[in-house]
Motif scaffolding. Structure first.
Motif, PDB file in Angstrom:
ATOM      1  N   UNK A 267      -2.116  -3.288  14.395  1.00  0.00           N
ATOM      2  CA  UNK A 267      -3.563  -3.199  14.197  1.00  0.00           C
ATOM      3  C   UNK A 267      -3.950  -1.747  13.965  1.00  0.00           C
ATOM      4  N   UNK A 268      -3.702  -1.280  12.736  1.00  0.00           N
ATOM      5  CA  UNK A 268      -4.015   0.101  12.413  1.00  0.00           C
ATOM      6  C   UNK A 268      -2.762   0.938  12.243  1.00  0.00           C
ATOM      7  N   UNK A 269      -2.850   2.220  12.583  1.00  0.00           N
ATOM      8  CA  UNK A 269      -1.725   3.140  12.422  1.00  0.00           C
ATOM      9  C   UNK A 269      -0.587   2.748  13.358  1.00  0.00           C
ATOM     10  N   UNK A 270       0.649   2.887  12.866  1.00  0.00           N
ATOM     11  CA  UNK A 270       1.806   2.534  13.688  1.00  0.00           C
ATOM     12  C   UNK A 270       3.007   3.356  13.235  1.00  0.00           C
ATOM     13  N   UNK A 271       3.670   4.002  14.171  1.00  0.00           N
ATOM     14  CA  UNK A 271       4.876   4.760  13.859  1.00  0.00           C
ATOM     15  C   UNK A 271       6.088   3.864  14.092  1.00  0.00           C
ATOM     16  N   UNK A 272       6.806   3.545  13.015  1.00  0.00           N
ATOM     17  CA  UNK A 272       7.984   2.684  13.119  1.00  0.00           C
ATOM     18  C   UNK A 272       9.125   3.452  13.765  1.00  0.00           C
ATOM     19  N   UNK A 273       9.426   4.595  13.187  1.00  0.00           N
ATOM     20  CA  UNK A 273      10.442   5.505  13.700  1.00  0.00           C
ATOM     21  C   UNK A 273      10.011   6.912  13.315  1.00  0.00           C
ATOM     22  N   UNK A 274      10.713   7.892  13.805  1.00  0.00           N
ATOM     23  CA  UNK A 274      10.426   9.270  13.435  1.00  0.00           C
ATOM     24  C   UNK A 274      10.473   9.407  11.913  1.00  0.00           C
ATOM     25  N   UNK A 275       9.370   9.865  11.326  1.00  0.00           N
ATOM     26  CA  UNK A 275       9.321  10.057   9.882  1.00  0.00           C
ATOM     27  C   UNK A 275       8.913   8.842   9.079  1.00  0.00           C
ATOM     28  N   UNK A 276       8.616   7.726   9.734  1.00  0.00           N
ATOM     29  CA  UNK A 276       8.153   6.499   9.062  1.00  0.00           C
ATOM     30  C   UNK A 276       6.866   6.040   9.742  1.00  0.00           C
ATOM     31  N   UNK A 277       5.732   6.183   9.057  1.00  0.00           N
ATOM     32  CA  UNK A 277       4.436   5.888   9.669  1.00  0.00           C
ATOM     33  C   UNK A 277       3.651   4.928   8.776  1.00  0.00           C
ATOM     34  N   UNK A 278       3.163   3.848   9.373  1.00  0.00           N
ATOM     35  CA  UNK A 278       2.264   2.922   8.687  1.00  0.00           C
ATOM     36  C   UNK A 278       0.833   3.414   8.862  1.00  0.00           C
ATOM     37  N   UNK A 279       0.082   3.431   7.761  1.00  0.00           N
ATOM     38  CA  UNK A 279      -1.336   3.792   7.801  1.00  0.00           C
ATOM     39  C   UNK A 279      -2.160   2.617   7.284  1.00  0.00           C
ATOM     40  N   UNK A 280      -3.233   2.257   7.976  1.00  0.00           N
ATOM     41  CA  UNK A 280      -4.072   1.155   7.502  1.00  0.00           C
ATOM     42  C   UNK A 280      -4.823   1.541   6.237  1.00  0.00           C
ATOM     43  N   UNK A 281      -4.985   0.563   5.358  1.00  0.00           N
ATOM     44  CA  UNK A 281      -5.804   0.735   4.147  1.00  0.00           C
ATOM     45  C   UNK A 281      -6.616  -0.540   3.960  1.00  0.00           C
ATOM     46  N   UNK A 282      -7.289  -0.948   5.031  1.00  0.00           N
ATOM     47  CA  UNK A 282      -7.971  -2.238   5.050  1.00  0.00           C
ATOM     48  C   UNK A 282      -8.956  -2.361   3.891  1.00  0.00           C
ATOM     49  N   UNK A 283      -8.837  -3.469   3.176  1.00  0.00           N
ATOM     50  CA  UNK A 283      -9.667  -3.808   2.018  1.00  0.00           C
ATOM     51  C   UNK A 283      -9.464  -2.855   0.840  1.00  0.00           C
ATOM     52  N   UNK A 284      -8.389  -2.054   0.892  1.00  0.00           N
ATOM     53  CA  UNK A 284      -8.022  -1.267  -0.276  1.00  0.00           C
ATOM     54  C   UNK A 284      -7.478  -2.152  -1.385  1.00  0.00           C
ATOM     55  N   UNK A 285      -6.983  -3.317  -1.016  1.00  0.00           N
ATOM     56  CA  UNK A 285      -6.636  -4.377  -1.972  1.00  0.00           C
ATOM     57  C   UNK A 285      -6.901  -5.732  -1.325  1.00  0.00           C
ATOM     58  N   UNK A 288      -5.978  -6.724   4.926  1.00  0.00           N
ATOM     59  CA  UNK A 288      -5.015  -6.073   5.807  1.00  0.00           C
ATOM     60  C   UNK A 288      -4.018  -5.199   5.084  1.00  0.00           C
ATOM     61  N   UNK A 289      -4.419  -4.555   4.004  1.00  0.00           N
ATOM     62  CA  UNK A 289      -3.503  -3.680   3.269  1.00  0.00           C
ATOM     63  C   UNK A 289      -3.043  -2.518   4.147  1.00  0.00           C
ATOM     64  N   UNK A 290      -1.805  -2.065   3.901  1.00  0.00           N
ATOM     65  CA  UNK A 290      -1.274  -0.942   4.667  1.00  0.00           C
ATOM     66  C   UNK A 290      -0.371  -0.087   3.788  1.00  0.00           C
ATOM     67  N   UNK A 291      -0.332   1.208   4.110  1.00  0.00           N
ATOM     68  CA  UNK A 291       0.480   2.199   3.411  1.00  0.00           C
ATOM     69  C   UNK A 291       1.696   2.528   4.269  1.00  0.00           C
ATOM     70  N   UNK A 292       2.711   3.128   3.654  1.00  0.00           N
ATOM     71  CA  UNK A 292       3.867   3.609   4.407  1.00  0.00           C
ATOM     72  C   UNK A 292       4.149   5.049   4.018  1.00  0.00           C
ATOM     73  N   UNK A 293       4.035   5.948   4.995  1.00  0.00           N
ATOM     74  CA  UNK A 293       4.349   7.365   4.806  1.00  0.00           C
ATOM     75  C   UNK A 293       5.810   7.597   5.166  1.00  0.00           C
TER      76      UNK A 293
END
Length: 421
Positions: A267-285, A288-293
């Motif tokens: 539900x929002x930002x989430x760090x999977x592992x060091x150097x891999x971070x999910x960022x929310x982009x709700x309604x960007x498409x 529940x759209x999400x980005x991966x840094x």
């Protein structure tokens, strides 16, 4: 004189009234007094869910990880290709050329220890590719990975940018991997599964299907061709659903993982592992759209799925592929990529850095120098004309480029697979 004085009094009164409204909080974008707390850069934009908001300060911190942070290598492969898509239906602000071919890109991210994270999975439901769309060049993702020297059995994480058919269609091919999906995406799916059939005599249905339900006498006219229900779906029509993209087979892919306890619903930002971070982009498409840094040797890459449908759209600040999109939120998602790549200036060769590191799902110029970070590309050997691009190598990873940049197409006529539901 009296008239001038009267106008001045009215103007002063209006300003005073506006001040009262602002002080009362009426005009604030953020009505939640516990969120943002009035700090600079933390006022929530309109229509933004609190768990989807990230301040510039927070994004700047993610943009500058520790020099000891883990780094990753990254590739994209073309799961399939949409052919002859009307350009303005994809990007309303463009129209030259009149039609474009759109790749369906999957991100492959490899850690130093060999673990692999997928961003999106592409699709394998061939009826969706060839019967419902003008498709081309599909190849199973596992086969593509093997062809470029990556072991599909090492896939540990799968992050879907959203749950649409062309991005979540091969989840079940990686039974050992954990799926990451936003709670808001599951809420959207749940809403549309219960979409009322009474609307418009039932011809708009909850999920993609070629059946028309009670809509038996309707004729659809498309380009002079008459489609009589039940029968052929209109080309590129997503079978006339209220929310294109959630057909039954794809929903099975998602919910089989959820029900098996192999999904992390975030539900929002989430760090999977060091150097891999999910960022929310709700309604960007979608809701529940999400980005991966991804932290790499050339700075931060940000994978964006259909929120980043067009890299040129990000570069030029133009909307793209606006289906369940709130265009304000798509622009805010573009801004997140600019913020997350802000510590990485443009490289001397212009290939990477800044917005070049925003990774698009459907950029027509992908696999060419016109989309610089994908310029190191090749046709996958035995890949049915699908393509791959090596974005960045880290941790001493050797190149996986084992082919030459050759463009081709393989098409099948509509109806080949019997308009599978």
């Amino acid at each position: 004189m009296k008239r001038t004085f009267f106008r001045a009094v009215v103007a002063v009164s209006a300003v005073a009234a506006l001040g009262l409204l602002v002080n009362a909080g009426t005009l604030r974008a953020d009505d939640n007094k516990d969120f943002g707390k009035g700090k600079p850069g933390e006022t929530v934009p309109p229509q933004t869910l609190p768990q989807g908001f990230e301040s510039h300060r927070e994004l700047a911190a993610d943009a500058t990880p520790s020099k000891h942070a883990a780094q990753y290598s990254a590739w994209i492969v073309e799961s399939s290709r949409f052919m002859d898509v009307p350009h303005r239906s994809f990007m309303p602000d463009r129209g030259d050329p009149p039609t474009v071919n759109l790749p369906v890109n999957v991100g492959i991210i490899k850690a130093a220890n060999g673990d692999i994270t997928l961003y999106d999975t592409g699709w394998k439901q061939r009826s969706y590719i060839y019967d419902w769309n003008s498709g081309c060049c599909d190849k199973p993702l596992r086969d593509q990975m093997i062809s470029i020297g990556l072991d599909p059995n090492h896939v540990k994480h799968m992050v879907i940018g959203h749950g649409h058919w062309d991005h979540a269609g091969q989840i079940s091919e990686f039974p050992q991997a954990t799926l990451y999906v936003q709670k808001e995406e599951l809420k959207q799916i749940d809403f549309f599964l219960a979409y009322p059939l009474q609307f418009n005599d039932g011809h708009i249905h909850a999920v993609n299907t070629v059946e028309r339900h009670s809509y038996t006498s309707r004729q659809d006219i498309d380009g002079g061709t008459v489609y009589v229900a039940p029968g052929l779906p209109r080309p590129n029509a997503c079978a006339r659903t209220p929310v294109c993209g959630y057909p039954p087979q794809t929903l099975h892919e998602i919910f089989d993982k959820v029900l098996a306890g192999q999904a992390k619903i975030i539900d929002g930002r989430h760090e999977i592992e060091d150097g891999l971070i999910i960022h929310p982009a709700f309604r960007g498409h979608t809701y529940g759209s999400q980005l991966l840094q991804v932290n790499t040797s050339i700075g931060q890459l940000v994978f964006g799925s259909d929120t980043y449908s067009s890299w040129e759209g990000i570069r030029d600040w133009q909307v793209a592929n606006i289906q369940q999109t709130d265009t304000i939120q798509q622009m805010l998602a573009y801004e997140k990529c600019y913020a997350l790549t802000s510590a990485t200036p443009l490289s001397a060769d212009g290939r990477s850095g800044s917005y070049n590191n925003c990774i698009s799902a459907h950029e027509p110029n992908a696999y060419s120098a016109a989309y610089p970070i994908t310029s190191n590309w090749w046709a996958i050997n035995g890949g049915n004309c699908s393509r791959a691009a090596e974005l960045v190598l880290s941790n001493g990873e050797p190149t996986h480029k084992n082919g030459v940049p050759t463009y081709c197409e393989t098409r099948l006529p509509p109806g080949t697979f019997g308009f599978q539901k």
